[in-house]
Design a protein around this motif. Structure first.
Motif, PDB file in Angstrom:
ATOM      1  N   LYS A  82      -1.474  34.274  78.031  1.00 41.40           N
ATOM      2  CA  LYS A  82      -2.184  33.563  79.409  1.00 41.40           C
ATOM      3  C   LYS A  82      -1.606  32.496  79.940  1.00 41.40           C
ATOM      4  O   LYS A  82      -1.561  32.528  81.250  1.00 41.40           O
ATOM      5  CB  LYS A  82      -3.608  33.268  78.756  1.00 41.40           C
ATOM      6  N   TYR A  83      -0.979  31.446  79.396  1.00 41.82           N
ATOM      7  CA  TYR A  83      -0.407  30.423  79.758  1.00 41.82           C
ATOM      8  C   TYR A  83       1.274  30.279  79.766  1.00 41.82           C
ATOM      9  O   TYR A  83       1.797  29.384  79.988  1.00 41.82           O
ATOM     10  CB  TYR A  83      -0.813  29.129  78.988  1.00 41.82           C
ATOM     11  N   GLN A  84       1.697  31.620  79.625  1.00 37.88           N
ATOM     12  CA  GLN A  84       3.116  31.847  79.742  1.00 37.88           C
ATOM     13  C   GLN A  84       3.532  32.842  80.691  1.00 37.88           C
ATOM     14  O   GLN A  84       3.880  34.022  80.439  1.00 37.88           O
ATOM     15  CB  GLN A  84       3.641  32.042  78.565  1.00 37.88           C
ATOM     16  N   PRO A  85       3.323  32.545  81.964  1.00 40.31           N
ATOM     17  CA  PRO A  85       3.554  33.590  83.148  1.00 40.31           C
ATOM     18  C   PRO A  85       4.912  34.179  82.829  1.00 40.31           C
ATOM     19  O   PRO A  85       5.138  35.329  83.521  1.00 40.31           O
ATOM     20  CB  PRO A  85       3.574  32.882  84.398  1.00 40.31           C
ATOM     21  N   SER A 123      -4.518  39.865  86.471  1.00 41.65           N
ATOM     22  CA  SER A 123      -4.178  38.342  85.920  1.00 41.65           C
ATOM     23  C   SER A 123      -3.368  37.519  86.972  1.00 41.65           C
ATOM     24  O   SER A 123      -3.658  36.394  86.876  1.00 41.65           O
ATOM     25  CB  SER A 123      -3.615  38.343  84.544  1.00 41.65           C
TER      26      SER A 123
END
Lengths: 292, 366
Positions: A82-85, A123
């Motif tokens: 989620k926090y590593q695009p 997302s």
């Protein structure tokens, strides 16, 4: 004549009519139930318009199941990264690669990766949650059901009928071919037969395709299905033996010396026996298949 | 790992087209606009109906224009709730009806309708449609350029790839046959069937390319020469699948292990045969003759296969006959085993002779 044509349109026109009906039904449905993401249902219904009912049943069921599977996998990936695009972007590219690579070969895998791609895409543009997964699942189901209904009701075409038609055609061709091969002994005629044998192969491939789809129409009883499997094998072998026989006869006519003649002479006898045996088998299976 | 090399190329090109489009647009385009750009860049490359460069270019251009036009229509009609939805019905009809008018592929109009659907029904309003359209146009141009200028393959190259892949599959089949034992019968049979399905899939692609009148006219000789070999390979595999289980119930058991284990001379012959198949015996000969002038074809052949010396037809024939003779002596020249052996090996020979015959006739015709 014109009326007849209108009442019995070709497959493409039938599909166009079904697509229009599916779009209409989906719009009415989404309006009536105030579905906020009705485009998923319409998208599903439009992409599941197929030439025959069997195909539609198969693709609709697979699309629904695999979409859910894909969404769950995609959701897992989304939670993990989620926090590593950057990683999500990389995964999107890999998925795009798989989607294009499997476009013409693997319907199931394509459906799964499409499901994953949708989750990752959402997302990026707004986030993904369980609520969205649920909405996507039931809207896909609505689209799939509408697609099957439309394929079944609007100028329907059944793979089962296609199987019967193609099988009759193929059997006629096979028996005629067997007679012709046994009686023909001139080079031009043999070459013409060789060409006809290739057409026979095409009919066989078409039959197999219709048969695969007919399985999903649920009209084939178990014992019939078994007969069709046997038929498939027998026809394949016969097609081969025909070609082998033709090649041997052509070789014998063209090269009547030493090894070639030896192979041709023994081969003709061998293949004639095989052809006779397979024809007997085929007649027995075909008569069993045609019984109600 | 990758069975379908042509699709591997297409998939790689698509990823590259998307990457370049994103690099060109991400700094000035909003996320939704990026979505349309990526969608366009990814799908334009798949729209290459036809096989000549011109036909492919026109098909891709048509697809790009229809995407942009349907995007504009979607944006324009979006405020009018009922009209926008009502228009979807004729659009859906037209998308599926267009192949009646002679368009070979039905994918471009359907993908265009999907663009219209998404624009019209997405909960959020389109932001800066002009920029999005520009993004879509850039995506289309990048996809078209990548398609034509990066690893572009024409009909001959594609056919050649099909042939090489089939040869590879056939070579695998030979390996399966050589390692055939009674115990692993089912496994080997499954493998053979998988290879066969693979070959038949490729034959279908071959038919698809051939069905295009423009290509057929241009490469008639090539098709003539390759068709028999393709069908032959597929059919021969069928016979293996049928014959080997029967053989395993006979006295000879399975003749491949017998040949492999009992005699060193035979072992050598088998090795030579394997080398011949590895070289793509069928394809190589035919391709060299019919595509002799094509530099592309020859360079691809050299790239794909190790430069080992090829067997001549007479050497190949001699190897086959030696094997038949040796097995005949082992089995006291009797019965059905020899017929089966001829079936397995002799047919390859006859198929090749037949192809030679056709090529000789074509040359005579010249």
């Amino acid at each position: 004549m014109r009326w007849q044509k209108l009442l019995n349109p070709n497959t493409t026109t039938r599909m166009a009519l079904r697509a229009a009906c599916a779009a209409l039904l989906c719009i009415l449905f989404t309006q009536h139930f105030y579905l906020t993401r009705g485009y998923w249902a319409i998208l599903t219904a439009l992409s599941l318009i197929t030439p025959s009912l069997g195909t539609s049943i198969y693709q609709s069921s697979m699309r629904f199941i695999m979409t859910i599977v894909g969404c769950f996998i995609g959701w897992g990936i989304y939670i993990a990264f989620k926090y590593q695009p950057e990683i999500l972007t990389l995964i999107t590219l890999i998925i795009l690669f798989i989607m294009v690579y499997t476009l013409y070969h693997n319907f199931i895998l394509r459906m799964i990766v499409t499901g994953i791609a949708v989750v990752i895409l959402f997302s990026f543009i707004g986030g993904w949650d369980l609520q969205l997964l649920w909405v996507r699942a039931y809207e896909t189901l609505i689209g799939a059901v509408i697609a099957v209904l439309v394929n079944a009701l609007i100028f329907p075409e059944f793979a089962k009928n296609n199987v019967q038609r193609e099988l009759k055609l193929l059997l006629e061709k096979i028996f005629k071919m067997a007679d012709d091969i046994a009686t023909t002994n001139t080079l031009p005629e043999l070459k013409r037969l060789s060409h006809r044998r290739k057409e026979l192969d095409q009919t066989r491939i078409t039959l197999e395709r219709h048969y695969e789809y007919a399985r999903y129409e649920l009209f084939l009883r178990k014992n019939k299905s078994l007969y069709y499997d046997k038929l498939h094998l027998e026809i394949n072998l016969l097609c081969f033996y025909f070609q082998a026989m033709l090649n041997i006869k052509i070789s014998a006519l063209k090269y009547p010396d030493s090894v070639r003649a030896y192979l041709a002479a023994s081969g003709t006898e061998y293949y004639q026996e095989r052809i006779d045996q397979e024809l007997t088998n085929l007649r027995a299976i075909a008569s069993a298949t045609q019984k109600p | 790992m990758f069975k379908y090399k042509t699709d591997l190329l297409l998939a790689s090109k698509t990823v590259i087209a998307v990457l370049i489009s994103v690099a060109l647009t991400f700094w000035w385009l909003n996320p939704m606009g990026m979505f349309y750009t990526i969608y366009t860049a990814a799908s334009i490359g798949l729209m290459q109906a036809g096989t000549s460069r011109r036909a492919q270019f026109l098909a891709m251009l048509f697809a790009a224009l229809s995407y942009i036009a349907l995007y504009i229509l979607g944006v324009y009609f979006r405020p009018n709730y009922f009209l926008a939805r009502a228009l979807l019905i004729p659009f859906a009809f037209i998308a599926y009806y267009l192949p009646n008018a002679g368009l070979t592929y039905r994918l471009p109009p359907i993908m265009g309708v999907i663009v219209y659907l998404v624009v019209m029904m997405m909960p959020m309003d389109p932001f800066n449609p002009g920029a999005t359209m520009l993004g879509m146009a850039i995506g289309s141009m990048v996809a078209i350029l990548i398609y034509f200028y990066l690893w572009y393959y024409n009909a001959e190259d594609e056919l050649l790839l099909i042939m090489l892949e089939i040869t590879e599959a056939y070579s695998n089949a030979i390996q399966v046959l050589l390692s055939w034992t009674h115990k692993s019968r089912q496994l080997a049979q499954d493998k053979l069937e998988a290879i066969l399905h693979f070959c038949e899939g490729h034959i279908a692609s071959f038919e698809q390319i051939k069905a295009h009148p423009e290509v057929f006219k241009k490469h008639a000789k090539f098709f003539d020469a390759t068709e028999d070999a393709l069908y032959g390979i597929s059919k021969i595999l069928w016979v293996y699948i049928d014959v080997l289980p029967k053989l395993s119930t006979m006295n000879l058991r399975v003749y491949f292990p017998l040949i492999r284990d009992t005699n060193r001379t035979l072992q050598l012959q088998i090795n030579r045969l394997t080398i011949a198949f590895e070289h793509g015996f069928f394809t190589r000969r035919i391709l060299h003759r019919s595509l002799g002038a094509s530099r592309n074809a020859l360079s691809m052949l050299t790239r794909q296969q190790n430069p080992r010396p090829a067997l001549s037809l007479s050497e190949f024939e001699a190897a086959l006959l030696k094997i038949v003779k040796l097995v005949e002596s082992k089995t006291h020249k009797s019965s059905e085993e020899i017929a089966s052996l001829r079936l397995a090996f002799g047919l390859l020979r006859i198929k090749e002779l037949y192809t030679d015959l056709k090529i000789a006739e074509t040359n005579k015709g010249k």
